[in-house]
Design a protein around this motif. Structure first.
Motif, PDB file in Angstrom:
ATOM      1  N   ARG A   1       0.353  11.970  12.735  1.00 54.19           N
ATOM      2  CA  ARG A   1      -0.685  12.608  11.919  1.00 54.19           C
ATOM      3  C   ARG A   1      -2.039  12.314  12.560  1.00 54.19           C
ATOM      4  NH1 ARG A   1       0.724   8.279   7.494  1.00 54.19           N
ATOM      5  NH2 ARG A   1      -0.572   6.580   8.248  1.00 54.19           N
TER       6      ARG A   1
ATOM      7  N   ARG B   1      -6.322   9.399   1.902  1.00 57.08           N
ATOM      8  CA  ARG B   1      -6.461   8.132   2.621  1.00 57.08           C
ATOM      9  C   ARG B   1      -7.786   7.459   2.284  1.00 57.08           C
ATOM     10  NH1 ARG B   1      -2.052   7.530   5.596  1.00 57.08           N
ATOM     11  NH2 ARG B   1      -2.696   5.388   5.875  1.00 57.08           N
TER      12      ARG B   1
ATOM     13  N   THR C   1       0.824  -1.222   0.000  1.00 57.20           N
ATOM     14  CA  THR C   1       0.000   0.000   0.000  1.00 57.20           C
ATOM     15  C   THR C   1       0.857   1.270   0.000  1.00 57.20           C
ATOM     16  OG1 THR C   1      -0.183   0.063   2.401  1.00 57.20           O
ATOM     17  CG2 THR C   1      -1.894  -1.151   1.219  1.00 57.20           C
TER      18      THR C   1
ATOM     19  N   ARG D   1      10.317  10.499   9.279  1.00 61.35           N
ATOM     20  CA  ARG D   1       9.123   9.833   8.730  1.00 61.35           C
ATOM     21  C   ARG D   1       8.330   9.132   9.834  1.00 61.35           C
ATOM     22  NH1 ARG D   1       8.479   6.144   3.990  1.00 61.35           N
ATOM     23  NH2 ARG D   1      10.650   5.531   3.985  1.00 61.35           N
TER      24      ARG D   1
ATOM     25  N   ASP E   1      -1.610   1.297   8.386  1.00 64.62           N
ATOM     26  CA  ASP E   1      -2.949   1.297   8.990  1.00 64.62           C
ATOM     27  C   ASP E   1      -3.761   0.083   8.539  1.00 64.62           C
ATOM     28  OD1 ASP E   1      -3.035   1.978   6.343  1.00 64.62           O
ATOM     29  OD2 ASP E   1      -4.695   3.375   6.536  1.00 64.62           O
TER      30      ASP E   1
ATOM     31  N   ARG F   1       3.085   6.512  -2.505  1.00 64.68           N
ATOM     32  CA  ARG F   1       4.245   7.014  -3.248  1.00 64.68           C
ATOM     33  C   ARG F   1       3.819   7.485  -4.645  1.00 64.68           C
ATOM     34  NH1 ARG F   1       9.674   4.982  -1.738  1.00 64.68           N
ATOM     35  NH2 ARG F   1       9.518   4.219   0.394  1.00 64.68           N
TER      36      ARG F   1
HETATM   37  O1   DC Z   1       6.104   1.788   3.175  1.00 62.31           O
HETATM   38  P1   DC Z   1       6.562   2.970   2.330  1.00 62.31           P
HETATM   39  O2   DC Z   1       7.845   3.561   2.764  1.00 62.31           O
HETATM   40  O3   DC Z   1       6.539   2.641   0.879  1.00 62.31           O
HETATM   41  O4   DC Z   1       5.400   4.101   2.566  1.00 62.31           O
HETATM   42  C1   DC Z   1       5.481   5.380   2.018  1.00 62.31           C
HETATM   43  C2   DC Z   1       4.765   6.390   2.931  1.00 62.31           C
HETATM   44  O5   DC Z   1       3.352   6.172   2.840  1.00 62.31           O
HETATM   45  C3   DC Z   1       5.131   6.263   4.416  1.00 62.31           C
HETATM   46  O6   DC Z   1       5.727   7.442   4.894  1.00 62.31           O
HETATM   47  C4   DC Z   1       3.847   6.080   5.152  1.00 62.31           C
HETATM   48  C5   DC Z   1       2.761   6.144   4.135  1.00 62.31           C
HETATM   49  N1   DC Z   1       1.850   5.008   4.229  1.00 62.31           N
HETATM   50  C6   DC Z   1       0.719   5.171   4.973  1.00 62.31           C
HETATM   51  O7   DC Z   1       0.516   6.219   5.576  1.00 62.31           O
HETATM   52  N2   DC Z   1      -0.192   4.162   5.036  1.00 62.31           N
HETATM   53  C7   DC Z   1       0.018   3.007   4.403  1.00 62.31           C
HETATM   54  N3   DC Z   1      -0.909   2.044   4.481  1.00 62.31           N
HETATM   55  C8   DC Z   1       1.197   2.814   3.662  1.00 62.31           C
HETATM   56  C9   DC Z   1       2.112   3.834   3.607  1.00 62.31           C
END
Ligand code: DC
Length: 340
Positions: free
Chosen positions: A304, A226, A152, A297, A248, A157
């Motif tokens: 958030r 989201r 996800t 991050r 999440d 991204r």
């Molecule tokens: O897992 P990743 O590094 O590819 O995720 C990229 C960004 O997306 C990370 O900072 C958090 C966000 N993310 C999110 O908020 N909820 C998700 N289900 C997956 C990623």
């Protein structure tokens, strides 16, 4: 050639009109999507409810989905001692040029998977901070169990990448919300590897940069982003067994997941892993920069207001700092087998 086939499905609901209609719709949509059946191909649907569901006729949900030509019939399921309570069952008869009776994919969702363990799908939710090992572990488990891996983070991204490519300031929520309407994300699988397409362009590699990671973390704080992505993620998991990773998944996307895992590792261990990934790709970056970025991050993801990264109450926490990939995979598959 058109075949006439019958497809079965079941789901549970609470005894309210809203729940019965919502669950029946989810079940019908799952049956139609998994079997690529169009509404005009449906001939007849029989619905049964257990005696404890009497707040609404499930056929109303079918009408609300636009199934207006087919013959619909609601009945009460026979009472068998000890059988699953609050259950809606369907038998749907349709024509199909794609699916045969042999290849029909019957849908037993949520709690109702107990009715047909031979057909049951499962969902594994893998959450945790960046660099905890989620994608490595998720891919390995999906490979061993022959199910679909859904990354996800790649979706967030892609939204970030879209903004960067178009010069849209992704730190301004209203601009990203506006752009959202023009963003179409598709996941495909080539030799079991997920490829991600942004408006038809394969961006599977382009999304793996530090700049895109930072933008993803920002756009993931926006409620509208989201809502759109969570809906997509739920649909993907509705019809097949999945290993889904993110932040999440256990708390919001799949609250009824068969098993929820929260992967952790110390921030320095996670920065070390990221450093090795970047070095393997020939990208130059220092350990200190990566550690700083990971911590920034983590802070953004955990603080958030919408769906922050947190361990679901019923998730099992696995600290990967000093475990091998093989040990973690074996441990999680063992936990999943206990749940099935
Ligand atoms: O897992 P990743 O590094 O590819 O995720 C990229 C960004 O997306 C990370 O900072 C958090 C966000 N993310 C999110 O908020 N909820 C998700 N289900 C997956 C990623």
């Amino acid at each position: 050639m058109n075949n006439t086939i019958a497809i079965r499905g079941a789901i549970t609901a609470e005894n309210t009109r809203e729940s019965i209609l919502c669950q029946t719709k989810a079940l019908l949509e799952a049956v139609l999507m998994a079997n690529q059946v169009k509404i005009e191909e449906i001939i007849q649907i029989t619905f049964t409810c257990t005696k404890d569901l009497d707040a609404a006729y499930p056929a109303i949900a079918a009408r609300e989905l636009g199934i207006t030509e087919a013959a619909l019939m609601c009945m009460q399921e026979m009472e068998v001692v000890g059988s699953l309570e609050h259950c809606i069952r369907i038998a749907l008869i349709c024509t199909s040029s794609i699916v045969t009776q042999k290849t029909a994919r019957h849908q037993y969702l949520g709690e109702a998977c107990k009715l047909r363990p031979d057909l049951a799908t499962f969902s594994l939710a893998l959450d945790g901070p960046a660099g905890a090992g989620k994608s490595t572990i998720a891919k390995r488990i999906a490979g061993e169990l022959s199910c679909t891996y859904i990354d996800t983070g790649a979706m967030y991204r892609s939204v970030g990448l879209y903004c960067i490519q178009r010069g849209i300031d992704y730190t301004i929520e209203a601009l990203v919300n506006e752009a959202l309407e023009d963003i179409h994300i598709d996941l495909t699988y080539e030799n079991a590897n997920q490829r991600i397409y942004l408006n038809g362009e394969d961006v599977s590699e382009a999304i793996r940069t530090q700049e895109v990671a930072a933008s993803a973390s920002k756009v993931a704080t926006y409620e509208k982003v989201r809502i759109a992505l969570v809906e997509m993620q739920r649909k993907l998991a509705q019809t097949k067994s999945v290993v889904m990773d993110g932040r999440d998944i256990g708390t919001v996307v799949l609250p009824n997941a068969t098993l929820k895992i929260f992967l952790t590792a110390s921030s320095s261990e996670r920065a070390k892993r990221r450093l090795m990934e970047y070095q393997a790709k020939g990208m130059e970056v220092s350990f200190e920069t990566l550690l700083e970025e990971i911590e920034a991050r983590d802070y953004q993801d955990m603080n958030r207001s919408v769906s922050p990264l947190k361990k679901a109450e019923d998730a099992v926490e696995v600290d990967t700092t000093s475990l091998t990939v093989e040990q973690i995979v074996e441990h999680i598959i063992g936990l999943l087998k206990q749940k099935q």
